[in-house]
Design an enzyme around this catalytic site. Structure first.
Site, PDB file in Angstrom:
ATOM      1  CB  THR A 126      -0.899   0.013   1.256  1.00 58.99           C
ATOM      2  OG1 THR A 126      -1.476   1.311   1.388  1.00 58.99           O
ATOM      3  CG2 THR A 126      -0.119  -0.268   2.526  1.00 58.99           C
ATOM      4  CE1 TYR A 178      -3.954  -2.125   4.855  1.00 57.11           C
ATOM      5  CE2 TYR A 178      -3.500   0.090   4.063  1.00 57.11           C
ATOM      6  CZ  TYR A 178      -3.779  -1.233   3.816  1.00 57.11           C
ATOM      7  OH  TYR A 178      -3.875  -1.674   2.515  1.00 57.11           O
TER       8      TYR A 178
END
Ligand code: UD1
Length: 332
Positions: free
Chosen positions: A119, A143
């Site tokens: 990501t 995350y």
């Protein structure tokens, strides 16, 4: 010798299911492993679906052996930034620990190729935009950290065994298959385009703009939105690249252009044909002001060419899909 099989973890989820569709249409032999926590059986259009967890080592080892798996595409993960701030252990467990278990099985089974869904959140708040693959890795939410730890495990494992990999760092994935076959069905989705489309179709009352005081042109958060089928095709290119002997590498997946929350909402309103109810709220925990990809390395390395680089097309396909989802819920 017959081509080895491909294991797709999280293949019943939003991005995984679009990749499975393209792999299936290209004639690959696919096995999907998904616990259906956020995915849907109906979204798996090709291959065999096995319901289970990526962290379940006996199950994964059995699958790798039984299906003669040569490549693993690893999508299974939790992906919601604010949730990772409020429940970090969920992210370190589901994302980091499960990836560790999966990689351990891959090493033992002698898997040759691994494609990892990472990501843009690994960059945190980049000093300079667009963010290239060389931009310092300073995630600002659990995350991003959970994914960065996985990237590092993969790198370290590949250094000591015969495994080559491509890490794909996704920017903001959105839209749905242009033929309307599949799309994002995640319940209680938090991501902007999905939420706005739910408002347009009457499934939600309003959409909030989280933060209007960012140091961006109109004060709202800026992201690089990439159509899910373009992202999916990058995975097929990455697989070909590895099978042709390509070296392990890390690539940004974005178009290289940023849109603000207001611009995205304008686009959804334009496609919908009428205004949405929009409210302004404070900033959301864990959100960087802006994330835009330096997007040339993926084109040079994989020869990838996006086909849907158009915000209105992205929002239109998302809206068309949302109409289907809502019609199905109402039973017609
Ligand atoms: C998304 C991905 C994340 C990925 C990241 C990469 C999801 C759920 N998360 O996170 O996995 O790592 O892109 O850049 O797809 N916003 C609003 N109102 C809303 C929802 C969002 O104003 O109701 C704003 C956010 O504050 C942000 C932008 O819209 O500025 C995008 O948010 P969102 O769609 O949730 O994605 P990211 O948090 O960027």
């Amino acid at each position: 010798m017959a081509q080895q099989g491909i294991l797709v973890t999280g293949g019943a989820g939003y991005i995984g299911s679009h990749v499975v569709r393209q792999l299936g249409e290209a004639g690959h032999r696919i096995v999907v492993l998904d616990n259906l926590s956020t995915g849907f059986k109906e979204a798996v259009l090709h291959g065999e679906l096995i319901i289970g967890n990526t962290g379940d080592q006996p199950l994964v080892s059995q699958i790798l052996k039984d299906h003669d798996i040569g490549a693993v595409l690893h999508f299974a993960a939790n992906i919601v930034v604010p949730e990772s701030v409020s429940d970090p252990m969920k992210y370190y467990g589901n994302n980091t620990c499960n990836t560790r278990n999966l990689l351990d099985c891959c090493q033992k089974a002698g898997v040759s190729h691994f494609i990892f869904s990472s990501t843009a959140a690994v960059y945190g708040i980049p000093d300079e935009l667009p963010a290239s693959e060389e931009t310092p890795l300073v995630p600002i939410n659990p995350y991003g950290t959970s994914k960065l730890m996985s990237e590092w495990m993969l790198r370290d494992l590949a250094a000591v065994c015969d495994l080559s990999y491509v890490v794909l760092r996704y920017f903001n994935v959105a839209g749905a298959n242009v033929e309307g076959l599949i799309g994002q069905s995640t319940p209680e989705a938090t991501h902007l385009i999905k939420v706005a489309c739910e408002v347009a179709t009457g499934a939600r009352e309003q959409v909030a703009i989280f933060g209007t005081d960012y140091p961006t042109e109109d004060g709202t958060g800026v992201r690089d939105y990439i159509h899910v089928d373009d992202l999916a095709s990058a995975h097929l290119k990455a697989l070909d690249y590895l099978r042709n002997g390509g070296e392990s590498t890390t690539l940004n997946c974005g178009y290289g252009s940023g849109f603000s929350v207001r611009q995205v909402l304008n686009s959804v309103e334009k496609c919908h044909g009428s205004p949405l109810k929009i409210v302004e709220e404070p900033r959301r925990a864990g959100d960087p002001p802006a994330l835009i990809a330096a997007a040339s390395k993926i084109r040079e390395t994989l020869g990838w060419q996006p086909k849907y680089n158009d915000l209105d097309l992205i929002t239109q396909t998302a809206l068309d899909w949302e109409k289907k989802v809502q019609a199905k819920k109402k039973g017609h």
